[in-house]
Design an enzyme around this catalytic site. Structure first.
Site, mmCIF file in Angstrom:
data_model
loop_
_atom_site.group_PDB
_atom_site.id
_atom_site.type_symbol
_atom_site.label_atom_id
_atom_site.label_comp_id
_atom_site.label_asym_id
_atom_site.label_seq_id
_atom_site.Cartn_x
_atom_site.Cartn_y
_atom_site.Cartn_z
ATOM 1 N N ASN A 203 -7.216 -4.956 -0.257
ATOM 2 C CA ASN A 203 -8.041 -5.849 -1.087
ATOM 3 C C ASN A 203 -9.086 -6.539 -0.216
ATOM 4 N N THR B 168 2.320 -2.527 -1.688
ATOM 5 C CA THR B 168 1.194 -1.984 -0.923
ATOM 6 C C THR B 168 1.258 -0.469 -0.798
ATOM 7 N N ASP B 169 0.096 0.134 -0.571
ATOM 8 C CA ASP B 169 0.055 1.584 -0.309
ATOM 9 C C ASP B 169 0.622 1.920 1.072
ATOM 10 N N GLU B 170 0.804 0.889 1.922
ATOM 11 C CA GLU B 170 1.256 1.162 3.290
ATOM 12 C C GLU B 170 2.687 1.694 3.332
ATOM 13 N N LYS C 285 -7.869 -10.776 8.530
ATOM 14 C CA LYS C 285 -8.010 -9.404 8.031
ATOM 15 C C LYS C 285 -9.438 -8.924 8.310
ATOM 16 N N ASP D 181 -6.369 -0.207 20.663
ATOM 17 C CA ASP D 181 -5.918 0.102 19.309
ATOM 18 C C ASP D 181 -4.617 -0.631 18.971
ATOM 19 N N PHE E 256 -4.256 -15.234 -0.589
ATOM 20 C CA PHE E 256 -5.528 -14.590 -0.966
ATOM 21 C C PHE E 256 -5.481 -14.006 -2.384
ATOM 22 N N ILE E 257 -4.626 -13.019 -2.602
ATOM 23 C CA ILE E 257 -4.625 -12.358 -3.916
ATOM 24 C C ILE E 257 -4.044 -13.302 -4.961
ATOM 25 N N TYR F 144 5.598 -4.455 8.926
ATOM 26 C CA TYR F 144 5.155 -4.951 7.617
ATOM 27 C C TYR F 144 5.445 -3.916 6.529
ATOM 28 N N ALA G 161 7.456 -1.408 6.526
ATOM 29 C CA ALA G 161 8.893 -1.160 6.349
ATOM 30 C C ALA G 161 9.522 -2.276 5.516
ATOM 31 N N TYR H 239 -10.711 -1.798 16.442
ATOM 32 C CA TYR H 239 -9.549 -1.192 17.094
ATOM 33 C C TYR H 239 -9.783 0.318 17.306
ATOM 34 N N GLU I 137 4.830 -12.095 3.871
ATOM 35 C CA GLU I 137 4.081 -12.052 5.123
ATOM 36 C C GLU I 137 3.287 -10.751 5.029
ATOM 37 N N LYS J 209 7.998 -4.128 3.267
ATOM 38 C CA LYS J 209 7.555 -3.988 1.873
ATOM 39 C C LYS J 209 8.277 -2.797 1.216
HETATM 40 P P1 NAD Z 1 -1.451 -13.686 1.906
HETATM 41 O O1 NAD Z 1 -0.839 -13.531 3.254
HETATM 42 O O2 NAD Z 1 -2.892 -14.066 1.805
HETATM 43 O O3 NAD Z 1 -0.646 -14.774 1.060
HETATM 44 C C1 NAD Z 1 0.750 -14.804 1.033
HETATM 45 C C2 NAD Z 1 1.176 -16.086 0.344
HETATM 46 O O4 NAD Z 1 2.601 -16.101 0.274
HETATM 47 C C3 NAD Z 1 0.758 -17.361 1.078
HETATM 48 O O5 NAD Z 1 0.236 -18.304 0.178
HETATM 49 C C4 NAD Z 1 2.041 -17.859 1.715
HETATM 50 O O6 NAD Z 1 2.071 -19.274 1.874
HETATM 51 C C5 NAD Z 1 3.073 -17.378 0.700
HETATM 52 N N1 NAD Z 1 4.403 -17.212 1.301
HETATM 53 C C6 NAD Z 1 4.717 -16.564 2.448
HETATM 54 N N2 NAD Z 1 6.040 -16.641 2.674
HETATM 55 C C7 NAD Z 1 6.573 -17.321 1.637
HETATM 56 C C8 NAD Z 1 7.894 -17.711 1.282
HETATM 57 N N3 NAD Z 1 8.947 -17.394 2.067
HETATM 58 N N4 NAD Z 1 8.080 -18.392 0.133
HETATM 59 C C9 NAD Z 1 7.038 -18.726 -0.659
HETATM 60 N N5 NAD Z 1 5.767 -18.392 -0.380
HETATM 61 C C10 NAD Z 1 5.539 -17.696 0.764
HETATM 62 O O7 NAD Z 1 -1.159 -12.323 1.161
HETATM 63 P P2 NAD Z 1 -2.088 -11.521 0.126
HETATM 64 O O8 NAD Z 1 -3.078 -10.744 0.870
HETATM 65 O O9 NAD Z 1 -2.527 -12.449 -0.943
HETATM 66 O O10 NAD Z 1 -1.003 -10.499 -0.469
HETATM 67 C C11 NAD Z 1 -0.265 -10.809 -1.624
HETATM 68 C C12 NAD Z 1 0.689 -9.659 -1.906
HETATM 69 O O11 NAD Z 1 -0.061 -8.452 -2.058
HETATM 70 C C13 NAD Z 1 1.680 -9.405 -0.773
HETATM 71 O O12 NAD Z 1 2.928 -9.094 -1.344
HETATM 72 C C14 NAD Z 1 1.105 -8.203 -0.033
HETATM 73 O O13 NAD Z 1 2.119 -7.440 0.567
HETATM 74 C C15 NAD Z 1 0.438 -7.455 -1.182
HETATM 75 N N6 NAD Z 1 -0.714 -6.628 -0.772
HETATM 76 C C16 NAD Z 1 -1.801 -7.185 -0.161
HETATM 77 C C17 NAD Z 1 -2.881 -6.370 0.178
HETATM 78 C C18 NAD Z 1 -4.131 -6.938 0.805
HETATM 79 O O14 NAD Z 1 -5.067 -6.172 1.089
HETATM 80 N N7 NAD Z 1 -4.243 -8.239 1.001
HETATM 81 C C19 NAD Z 1 -2.832 -4.994 -0.054
HETATM 82 C C20 NAD Z 1 -1.675 -4.460 -0.640
HETATM 83 C C21 NAD Z 1 -0.637 -5.281 -1.025
HETATM 84 P P1 TYD Z 2 -6.386 -5.209 8.093
HETATM 85 O O1 TYD Z 2 -7.445 -5.976 7.376
HETATM 86 O O2 TYD Z 2 -5.512 -5.911 9.061
HETATM 87 O O3 TYD Z 2 -5.530 -4.471 6.962
HETATM 88 P P2 TYD Z 2 -4.416 -3.289 7.121
HETATM 89 O O4 TYD Z 2 -3.959 -3.234 8.509
HETATM 90 O O5 TYD Z 2 -3.358 -3.779 6.188
HETATM 91 O O6 TYD Z 2 -5.087 -2.036 6.645
HETATM 92 O O7 TYD Z 2 -7.081 -4.021 8.868
HETATM 93 C C1 TYD Z 2 -7.908 -3.079 8.194
HETATM 94 C C2 TYD Z 2 -8.318 -2.042 9.224
HETATM 95 O O8 TYD Z 2 -9.169 -2.665 10.185
HETATM 96 C C3 TYD Z 2 -7.143 -1.477 9.993
HETATM 97 O O9 TYD Z 2 -7.392 -0.086 10.239
HETATM 98 C C4 TYD Z 2 -7.171 -2.238 11.319
HETATM 99 C C5 TYD Z 2 -8.646 -2.526 11.507
HETATM 100 N N1 TYD Z 2 -8.964 -3.779 12.239
HETATM 101 C C6 TYD Z 2 -9.847 -3.756 13.333
HETATM 102 O O10 TYD Z 2 -10.384 -2.692 13.706
HETATM 103 N N2 TYD Z 2 -10.109 -4.926 13.966
HETATM 104 C C7 TYD Z 2 -9.548 -6.098 13.606
HETATM 105 O O11 TYD Z 2 -9.806 -7.147 14.265
HETATM 106 C C8 TYD Z 2 -8.664 -6.115 12.480
HETATM 107 C C9 TYD Z 2 -8.012 -7.386 12.015
HETATM 108 C C10 TYD Z 2 -8.401 -4.933 11.813
#
Ligand code: NAD
Ligand code: TYD
Length: 383
Positions: A204, A148-150, A213, A305, A26-27, A174, A176, A231, A98, A178
Protein backbone atom coordinates in the site's frame (compact mmCIF):
# COMPACT_ATOMS: atom_id res chain seq x y z
CA UNK A 1 -3.43 -2.34 30.53
CA UNK A 2 -3.86 1.21 29.45
CA UNK A 3 -7.45 2.09 28.77
CA UNK A 4 -8.24 5.51 27.49
CA UNK A 5 -11.74 6.01 26.24
CA UNK A 6 -11.86 9.48 24.78
CA UNK A 7 -15.20 9.59 22.99
CA UNK A 8 -18.28 7.51 23.66
CA UNK A 9 -20.53 6.24 20.91
CA UNK A 10 -23.57 8.47 20.74
CA UNK A 11 -26.59 6.83 22.31
CA UNK A 12 -28.80 8.07 19.48
CA UNK A 13 -26.82 6.15 16.88
CA UNK A 14 -28.43 2.74 16.74
CA UNK A 15 -26.29 1.29 13.92
CA UNK A 16 -24.09 -1.50 15.26
CA UNK A 17 -20.44 -0.48 15.46
CA UNK A 18 -17.41 -2.17 13.99
CA UNK A 19 -14.32 -2.91 16.08
CA UNK A 20 -11.14 -1.97 14.25
CA UNK A 21 -7.73 -3.04 15.57
CA UNK A 22 -4.66 -0.99 14.64
CA UNK A 23 -6.81 1.89 13.47
CA UNK A 24 -4.17 4.49 14.34
CA UNK A 25 -1.67 3.01 11.87
CA UNK A 26 -1.32 3.75 8.18
CA UNK A 27 -4.02 1.60 6.58
CA UNK A 28 -6.19 1.52 9.70
CA UNK A 29 -6.46 5.29 10.00
CA UNK A 30 -7.24 5.67 6.30
CA UNK A 31 -9.90 2.99 6.77
CA UNK A 32 -11.46 4.65 9.83
CA UNK A 33 -11.54 8.07 8.15
CA UNK A 34 -13.02 6.57 5.00
CA UNK A 35 -15.55 4.50 6.97
CA UNK A 36 -16.79 7.47 8.96
CA UNK A 37 -16.94 9.60 5.81
CA UNK A 38 -18.88 7.02 3.80
CA UNK A 39 -21.03 5.16 6.29
CA UNK A 40 -23.28 5.83 9.24
CA UNK A 41 -21.87 3.15 11.51
CA UNK A 42 -19.77 3.88 14.60
CA UNK A 43 -16.18 2.68 14.97
CA UNK A 44 -14.33 1.43 18.05
CA UNK A 45 -10.60 1.67 17.45
CA UNK A 46 -8.38 -0.56 19.61
CA UNK A 47 -4.76 0.42 19.17
CA UNK A 48 -1.72 0.02 21.38
CA UNK A 49 -0.07 3.10 19.88
CA UNK A 50 3.30 1.59 19.11
CA UNK A 51 5.80 3.76 17.23
CA UNK A 52 3.61 3.18 14.14
CA UNK A 53 0.33 4.31 15.69
CA UNK A 54 -0.51 7.98 15.65
CA UNK A 55 -3.78 9.35 17.07
CA UNK A 56 -3.10 12.61 15.22
CA UNK A 57 -4.11 10.76 12.03
CA UNK A 58 -7.63 10.66 13.47
CA UNK A 59 -7.75 14.14 14.96
CA UNK A 60 -10.50 15.16 12.52
CA UNK A 61 -12.88 12.51 13.91
CA UNK A 62 -11.71 12.40 17.54
CA UNK A 63 -14.68 14.42 18.75
CA UNK A 64 -17.25 12.55 16.67
CA UNK A 65 -19.86 10.60 18.64
CA UNK A 66 -19.37 7.85 16.06
CA UNK A 67 -15.72 7.34 17.04
CA UNK A 68 -14.35 5.66 20.16
CA UNK A 69 -10.63 5.30 20.73
CA UNK A 70 -9.30 2.68 23.14
CA UNK A 71 -5.60 2.50 23.79
CA UNK A 72 -4.77 -1.13 24.48
CA UNK A 73 -3.11 -4.30 23.31
CA UNK A 74 -4.77 -6.98 21.18
CA UNK A 75 -2.89 -9.52 23.34
CA UNK A 76 -4.94 -8.36 26.34
CA UNK A 77 -7.68 -11.02 26.36
CA UNK A 78 -9.74 -9.37 29.10
CA UNK A 79 -9.77 -6.02 27.38
CA UNK A 80 -10.73 -7.50 24.02
CA UNK A 81 -13.54 -9.57 25.61
CA UNK A 82 -14.82 -6.51 27.45
CA UNK A 83 -14.88 -4.38 24.31
CA UNK A 84 -16.82 -7.02 22.40
CA UNK A 85 -19.26 -7.43 25.26
CA UNK A 86 -19.77 -3.70 25.81
CA UNK A 87 -19.95 -2.49 22.24
CA UNK A 88 -21.43 -5.55 20.53
CA UNK A 89 -19.83 -4.88 17.15
CA UNK A 90 -21.19 -6.34 13.96
CA UNK A 91 -17.65 -6.97 12.75
CA UNK A 92 -14.00 -7.00 13.77
CA UNK A 93 -11.62 -5.58 11.16
CA UNK A 94 -8.17 -6.71 12.21
CA UNK A 95 -5.34 -4.46 11.01
CA UNK A 96 -3.13 -4.37 14.12
CA UNK A 97 0.30 -5.79 13.42
CA UNK A 98 3.98 -5.19 13.46
CA UNK A 99 4.36 -4.47 9.77
CA UNK A 100 7.91 -3.58 8.74
CA UNK A 101 10.13 -6.31 7.25
CA UNK A 102 13.42 -4.63 8.21
CA UNK A 103 12.31 -4.33 11.84
CA UNK A 104 11.28 -8.00 11.80
CA UNK A 105 14.81 -8.93 10.73
CA UNK A 106 16.39 -6.92 13.52
CA UNK A 107 13.85 -7.88 16.21
CA UNK A 108 11.39 -10.66 15.38
CA UNK A 109 9.95 -11.14 18.90
CA UNK A 110 7.39 -8.34 18.73
CA UNK A 111 6.17 -9.75 15.41
CA UNK A 112 5.48 -13.16 16.88
CA UNK A 113 3.76 -11.62 19.86
CA UNK A 114 1.43 -9.18 18.13
CA UNK A 115 0.90 -10.90 14.80
CA UNK A 116 0.50 -14.45 16.09
CA UNK A 117 -0.44 -14.24 19.79
CA UNK A 118 -2.49 -11.10 19.21
CA UNK A 119 -4.46 -12.66 16.37
CA UNK A 120 -4.99 -15.79 18.47
CA UNK A 121 -6.31 -13.67 21.35
CA UNK A 122 -8.70 -11.84 19.07
CA UNK A 123 -9.92 -15.06 17.46
CA UNK A 124 -10.64 -16.62 20.84
CA UNK A 125 -12.50 -13.54 22.04
CA UNK A 126 -14.42 -13.24 18.78
CA UNK A 127 -15.35 -16.90 18.97
CA UNK A 128 -16.81 -16.63 22.42
CA UNK A 129 -18.60 -13.38 21.52
CA UNK A 130 -19.99 -15.02 18.35
CA UNK A 131 -21.22 -17.99 20.39
CA UNK A 132 -23.22 -15.57 22.54
CA UNK A 133 -25.00 -14.01 19.55
CA UNK A 134 -28.41 -15.04 18.28
CA UNK A 135 -30.61 -14.19 15.33
CA UNK A 136 -29.67 -11.26 13.09
CA UNK A 137 -26.67 -10.24 15.20
CA UNK A 138 -25.20 -13.71 14.77
CA UNK A 139 -26.01 -13.89 11.08
CA UNK A 140 -24.26 -10.67 10.20
CA UNK A 141 -21.16 -10.95 12.43
CA UNK A 142 -17.85 -11.09 10.52
CA UNK A 143 -14.18 -11.24 11.47
CA UNK A 144 -12.11 -9.70 8.68
CA UNK A 145 -8.40 -10.45 8.86
CA UNK A 146 -6.16 -8.09 6.90
CA UNK A 147 -3.06 -9.83 5.60
CA UNK A 148 -0.32 -9.54 3.03
CA UNK A 149 0.88 -10.98 -0.27
CA UNK A 150 4.24 -11.61 1.43
CA UNK A 151 2.88 -14.89 2.82
CA UNK A 152 3.20 -16.34 -0.70
CA UNK A 153 6.97 -15.79 -0.87
CA UNK A 154 8.75 -14.44 -3.90
CA UNK A 155 8.25 -14.56 -7.68
CA UNK A 156 10.67 -14.77 -10.60
CA UNK A 157 10.19 -12.20 -13.36
CA UNK A 158 8.07 -14.53 -15.54
CA UNK A 159 6.05 -16.26 -12.81
CA UNK A 160 2.29 -15.68 -12.80
CA UNK A 161 1.03 -13.36 -10.06
CA UNK A 162 -0.02 -14.70 -6.64
CA UNK A 163 -3.58 -16.03 -6.57
CA UNK A 164 -5.60 -17.27 -3.63
CA UNK A 165 -4.43 -20.88 -4.12
CA UNK A 166 -0.71 -20.05 -4.33
CA UNK A 167 1.05 -22.13 -1.66
CA UNK A 168 2.35 -20.22 1.34
CA UNK A 169 6.15 -19.76 1.39
CA UNK A 170 6.94 -16.84 3.71
CA UNK A 171 10.57 -15.70 3.70
CA UNK A 172 10.92 -12.98 6.35
CA UNK A 173 10.03 -13.11 10.04
CA UNK A 174 7.27 -10.60 9.25
CA UNK A 175 5.85 -12.75 6.44
CA UNK A 176 6.12 -15.91 8.58
CA UNK A 177 4.22 -14.25 11.43
CA UNK A 178 1.48 -13.07 9.08
CA UNK A 179 1.31 -16.54 7.47
CA UNK A 180 0.92 -18.05 10.94
CA UNK A 181 -1.91 -15.64 11.72
CA UNK A 182 -3.62 -16.51 8.42
CA UNK A 183 -3.42 -20.19 9.29
CA UNK A 184 -4.99 -19.51 12.69
CA UNK A 185 -7.88 -17.64 11.03
CA UNK A 186 -8.38 -20.48 8.58
CA UNK A 187 -8.42 -23.03 11.41
CA UNK A 188 -10.92 -20.99 13.46
CA UNK A 189 -13.27 -20.93 10.47
CA UNK A 190 -12.86 -24.60 9.78
CA UNK A 191 -12.97 -25.90 13.34
CA UNK A 192 -15.11 -23.41 15.23
CA UNK A 193 -17.16 -22.04 12.32
CA UNK A 194 -16.10 -18.48 13.11
CA UNK A 195 -17.44 -16.35 10.23
CA UNK A 196 -14.06 -14.97 9.18
CA UNK A 197 -12.82 -13.72 5.81
CA UNK A 198 -9.25 -12.87 4.81
CA UNK A 199 -7.76 -10.31 2.48
CA UNK A 200 -4.16 -10.52 1.28
CA UNK A 201 -3.00 -7.32 -0.31
CA UNK A 202 0.07 -5.96 -2.04
CA UNK A 203 2.19 -2.96 -0.98
CA UNK A 204 0.00 0.00 0.00
CA UNK A 205 0.98 3.63 -0.38
CA UNK A 206 -0.76 6.92 0.33
CA UNK A 207 -1.31 9.50 3.10
CA UNK A 208 -0.30 8.76 6.71
CA UNK A 209 2.25 6.04 5.88
CA UNK A 210 5.08 6.03 8.41
CA UNK A 211 8.33 7.11 6.71
CA UNK A 212 10.12 3.83 7.36
CA UNK A 213 8.51 2.32 4.25
CA UNK A 214 9.92 2.93 0.78
CA UNK A 215 7.76 5.72 -0.65
CA UNK A 216 7.36 8.06 2.34
CA UNK A 217 11.00 7.48 3.32
CA UNK A 218 12.16 8.57 -0.12
CA UNK A 219 9.93 11.66 -0.04
CA UNK A 220 11.03 12.66 3.48
CA UNK A 221 14.73 12.11 2.78
CA UNK A 222 14.69 13.86 -0.61
CA UNK A 223 13.05 16.95 0.85
CA UNK A 224 15.89 17.21 3.35
CA UNK A 225 18.64 16.48 0.85
CA UNK A 226 19.45 13.17 2.55
CA UNK A 227 20.59 10.01 0.72
CA UNK A 228 17.88 7.87 -0.85
CA UNK A 229 18.92 4.34 0.21
CA UNK A 230 18.16 1.79 -2.50
CA UNK A 231 18.69 -1.79 -1.34
CA UNK A 232 20.81 -4.03 -3.58
CA UNK A 233 20.31 -3.37 -7.29
CA UNK A 234 16.88 -1.72 -6.86
CA UNK A 235 15.31 -4.13 -9.34
CA UNK A 236 12.97 -5.76 -6.81
CA UNK A 237 9.37 -5.45 -7.93
CA UNK A 238 6.31 -4.60 -5.85
CA UNK A 239 2.66 -4.28 -6.96
CA UNK A 240 1.54 -0.89 -5.62
CA UNK A 241 -1.98 -0.40 -4.26
CA UNK A 242 -3.34 3.04 -3.34
CA UNK A 243 -4.52 2.82 0.26
CA UNK A 244 -8.05 4.12 -0.43
CA UNK A 245 -8.55 1.47 -3.12
CA UNK A 246 -7.57 -1.04 -0.45
CA UNK A 247 -10.01 0.45 2.08
CA UNK A 248 -12.81 0.17 -0.49
CA UNK A 249 -11.83 -3.46 -1.13
CA UNK A 250 -12.09 -4.23 2.59
CA UNK A 251 -15.55 -2.65 2.81
CA UNK A 252 -16.64 -4.64 -0.24
CA UNK A 253 -15.34 -7.91 1.19
CA UNK A 254 -16.92 -7.15 4.56
CA UNK A 255 -20.35 -6.60 3.04
CA UNK A 256 -20.30 -9.17 0.23
CA UNK A 257 -17.42 -11.58 0.74
CA UNK A 258 -18.05 -15.25 1.39
CA UNK A 259 -17.21 -16.65 4.82
CA UNK A 260 -14.00 -18.68 4.90
CA UNK A 261 -12.74 -17.20 1.65
CA UNK A 262 -9.55 -15.31 0.92
CA UNK A 263 -9.57 -12.36 -1.45
CA UNK A 264 -6.32 -11.03 -2.92
CA UNK A 265 -6.21 -7.26 -3.34
CA UNK A 266 -3.71 -5.66 -5.72
CA UNK A 267 -3.25 -2.41 -7.55
CA UNK A 268 -2.10 -3.93 -10.84
CA UNK A 269 0.93 -1.62 -10.71
CA UNK A 270 4.14 -3.63 -10.80
CA UNK A 271 7.16 -1.35 -10.56
CA UNK A 272 10.81 -1.89 -9.67
CA UNK A 273 12.01 0.01 -6.63
CA UNK A 274 14.27 2.09 -8.84
CA UNK A 275 11.29 3.03 -11.03
CA UNK A 276 9.38 4.06 -7.91
CA UNK A 277 12.26 6.20 -6.64
CA UNK A 278 12.75 7.75 -10.10
CA UNK A 279 9.06 8.71 -10.26
CA UNK A 280 9.05 10.13 -6.72
CA UNK A 281 12.10 12.23 -7.58
CA UNK A 282 10.58 13.50 -10.83
CA UNK A 283 7.40 14.51 -8.98
CA UNK A 284 9.44 16.36 -6.35
CA UNK A 285 11.44 18.14 -9.08
CA UNK A 286 8.15 19.30 -10.55
CA UNK A 287 6.26 20.13 -7.34
CA UNK A 288 9.17 21.75 -5.47
CA UNK A 289 10.75 23.69 -8.34
CA UNK A 290 12.94 25.85 -6.10
CA UNK A 291 14.40 22.88 -4.13
CA UNK A 292 18.13 23.20 -3.68
CA UNK A 293 18.41 19.40 -3.97
CA UNK A 294 17.12 19.26 -7.54
CA UNK A 295 17.40 16.97 -9.41
CA UNK A 296 16.43 14.77 -6.46
CA UNK A 297 17.53 11.58 -8.18
CA UNK A 298 21.15 12.59 -7.59
CA UNK A 299 20.53 11.69 -3.92
CA UNK A 300 20.11 7.98 -4.72
CA UNK A 301 22.58 5.77 -2.93
CA UNK A 302 22.83 2.02 -3.39
CA UNK A 303 23.22 0.33 -0.02
CA UNK A 304 23.63 -3.20 1.25
CA UNK A 305 20.66 -5.39 0.39
CA UNK A 306 18.07 -6.65 2.86
CA UNK A 307 18.85 -10.24 3.95
CA UNK A 308 16.52 -12.70 2.20
CA UNK A 309 15.06 -9.87 0.12
CA UNK A 310 12.03 -11.07 -1.88
CA UNK A 311 12.60 -10.28 -5.53
CA UNK A 312 9.08 -9.76 -6.80
CA UNK A 313 5.49 -9.60 -5.55
CA UNK A 314 2.48 -9.41 -7.84
CA UNK A 315 -1.20 -9.95 -7.11
CA UNK A 316 -3.83 -11.61 -9.24
CA UNK A 317 -7.00 -9.84 -8.04
CA UNK A 318 -9.39 -11.48 -10.49
CA UNK A 319 -11.41 -13.22 -7.79
CA UNK A 320 -12.25 -9.94 -6.05
CA UNK A 321 -12.81 -8.20 -9.37
CA UNK A 322 -15.00 -10.95 -10.82
CA UNK A 323 -16.96 -12.00 -7.76
CA UNK A 324 -17.39 -8.71 -5.92
CA UNK A 325 -16.88 -6.23 -8.80
CA UNK A 326 -14.11 -4.32 -7.05
CA UNK A 327 -11.57 -2.50 -9.22
CA UNK A 328 -8.53 -0.44 -8.26
CA UNK A 329 -9.41 3.07 -9.37
CA UNK A 330 -6.08 4.79 -8.89
CA UNK A 331 -3.26 4.36 -11.38
CA UNK A 332 0.23 4.42 -9.90
CA UNK A 333 0.88 7.78 -11.52
CA UNK A 334 -2.27 9.48 -10.15
CA UNK A 335 -1.94 7.81 -6.75
CA UNK A 336 1.71 8.69 -6.37
CA UNK A 337 1.07 12.32 -7.32
CA UNK A 338 -1.67 12.53 -4.68
CA UNK A 339 0.66 10.93 -2.16
CA UNK A 340 3.59 13.27 -2.81
CA UNK A 341 1.21 16.25 -2.69
CA UNK A 342 -0.13 15.01 0.67
CA UNK A 343 3.37 14.75 2.16
CA UNK A 344 4.25 18.21 0.87
CA UNK A 345 1.08 19.64 2.43
CA UNK A 346 1.68 17.80 5.73
CA UNK A 347 5.27 18.64 6.57
CA UNK A 348 4.32 19.11 10.24
CA UNK A 349 2.96 15.53 10.40
CA UNK A 350 6.24 14.22 8.96
CA UNK A 351 8.31 16.35 11.35
CA UNK A 352 6.26 15.08 14.27
CA UNK A 353 6.54 11.36 13.46
CA UNK A 354 10.22 11.55 12.54
CA UNK A 355 11.31 13.13 15.80
CA UNK A 356 12.53 11.05 18.75
CA UNK A 357 12.73 7.27 18.35
CA UNK A 358 12.62 7.50 14.54
CA UNK A 359 16.19 8.79 14.50
CA UNK A 360 17.35 5.71 16.42
CA UNK A 361 15.68 3.47 13.85
CA UNK A 362 17.40 5.29 10.98
CA UNK A 363 20.76 4.78 12.65
CA UNK A 364 20.06 1.15 13.47
CA UNK A 365 18.81 0.19 10.00
CA UNK A 366 20.93 2.35 7.71
CA UNK A 367 24.27 3.09 9.39
CA UNK A 368 25.12 -0.59 9.53
CA UNK A 369 24.50 -1.07 5.80
CA UNK A 370 27.80 -0.73 4.00
CA UNK A 371 27.39 1.75 1.21
CA UNK A 372 27.81 -0.02 -2.07
CA UNK A 373 27.97 2.04 -5.21
CA UNK A 374 27.37 5.64 -4.27
CA UNK A 375 25.36 8.22 -6.17
CA UNK A 376 24.43 7.16 -9.68
CA UNK A 377 24.01 9.28 -12.74
CA UNK A 378 20.60 10.79 -13.39
CA UNK A 379 18.48 8.60 -15.60
CA UNK A 380 20.46 5.47 -14.80
CA UNK A 381 17.49 4.33 -12.67
CA UNK A 382 15.28 3.58 -15.64
CA UNK A 383 17.65 1.12 -17.28
P1 NAD B 1 1.19 0.07 10.60
O1 NAD B 1 2.47 -0.49 11.11
O2 NAD B 1 1.20 1.41 9.95
O3 NAD B 1 0.13 0.16 11.79
C1 NAD B 1 -0.05 -0.89 12.70
C2 NAD B 1 -0.95 -0.38 13.81
O4 NAD B 1 -1.17 -1.46 14.72
C3 NAD B 1 -0.35 0.77 14.63
O5 NAD B 1 -1.31 1.77 14.85
C4 NAD B 1 0.07 0.11 15.93
O6 NAD B 1 0.03 1.01 17.04
C5 NAD B 1 -0.98 -0.99 16.05
N1 NAD B 1 -0.51 -2.11 16.88
C6 NAD B 1 0.68 -2.76 16.79
N2 NAD B 1 0.75 -3.72 17.73
C7 NAD B 1 -0.42 -3.69 18.41
C8 NAD B 1 -0.97 -4.44 19.48
N3 NAD B 1 -0.27 -5.45 20.05
N4 NAD B 1 -2.21 -4.15 19.92
C9 NAD B 1 -2.92 -3.14 19.36
N5 NAD B 1 -2.47 -2.39 18.35
C10 NAD B 1 -1.22 -2.66 17.88
O7 NAD B 1 0.61 -1.04 9.64
P2 NAD B 1 -0.20 -0.85 8.27
O8 NAD B 1 0.74 -0.60 7.18
O9 NAD B 1 -1.33 0.08 8.50
O10 NAD B 1 -0.77 -2.35 8.09
C11 NAD B 1 -2.03 -2.71 8.60
C12 NAD B 1 -2.26 -4.18 8.29
O11 NAD B 1 -2.17 -4.40 6.88
C13 NAD B 1 -1.21 -5.10 8.93
O12 NAD B 1 -1.87 -6.25 9.40
C14 NAD B 1 -0.26 -5.44 7.79
O13 NAD B 1 0.32 -6.70 7.97
C15 NAD B 1 -1.22 -5.42 6.60
N6 NAD B 1 -0.59 -5.08 5.32
C16 NAD B 1 0.06 -3.88 5.15
C17 NAD B 1 0.62 -3.59 3.90
C18 NAD B 1 1.30 -2.26 3.64
O14 NAD B 1 1.78 -2.05 2.52
N7 NAD B 1 1.33 -1.34 4.58
C19 NAD B 1 0.57 -4.52 2.86
C20 NAD B 1 -0.06 -5.75 3.10
C21 NAD B 1 -0.66 -6.01 4.31
P1 TYD C 1 8.95 -1.64 2.15
O1 TYD C 1 8.26 -0.34 1.93
O2 TYD C 1 9.72 -1.84 3.40
O3 TYD C 1 7.84 -2.77 1.95
P2 TYD C 1 8.04 -4.38 1.80
O4 TYD C 1 9.36 -4.76 2.29
O5 TYD C 1 6.94 -4.88 2.69
O6 TYD C 1 7.81 -4.69 0.35
O7 TYD C 1 9.95 -1.87 0.95
C1 TYD C 1 9.50 -1.86 -0.40
C2 TYD C 1 10.69 -2.21 -1.26
O8 TYD C 1 11.65 -1.15 -1.18
C3 TYD C 1 11.40 -3.47 -0.80
O9 TYD C 1 11.86 -4.18 -1.96
C4 TYD C 1 12.61 -2.95 -0.02
C5 TYD C 1 12.91 -1.64 -0.72
N1 TYD C 1 13.50 -0.58 0.14
C6 TYD C 1 14.68 0.08 -0.25
O10 TYD C 1 15.25 -0.20 -1.33
N2 TYD C 1 15.18 1.04 0.57
C7 TYD C 1 14.60 1.37 1.74
O11 TYD C 1 15.14 2.25 2.48
C8 TYD C 1 13.40 0.71 2.13
C9 TYD C 1 12.70 1.03 3.42
C10 TYD C 1 12.87 -0.26 1.30
Amino acid sequence: MSFNQRVEVGAANDAAPILVTGGAGFIGSNFVLDWLATSSGPVINLDKLTYAGNPANLASVAASPAYTFVQGDICDAKLVARLLEEHRPRAVIHFAAESHVDRSILGPEAFLRTNIDGTFTLLQAARSYYDSLVGKERERFRFLHVSTDEVYGTLSPDDPAFHEETPYAPNSPYAASKAASDHLVRAWVHTYKLPAIMTNCSNNYGPYQFPEKLIPLMIANALQGKALPVYGDGQQVRDWLFVLDHCRAIRTVLEQGRIGETYNVGGGNQRSNLEVVTTVCALLDELVPDSKFKPHFQLVKYVQDRPGHDRRYAIDARKLEGELKWRAEESFETGLRKTVEWYLANAAWVADVTSGAYQQWMTQNYDSREAGRSTVAIGEGSR
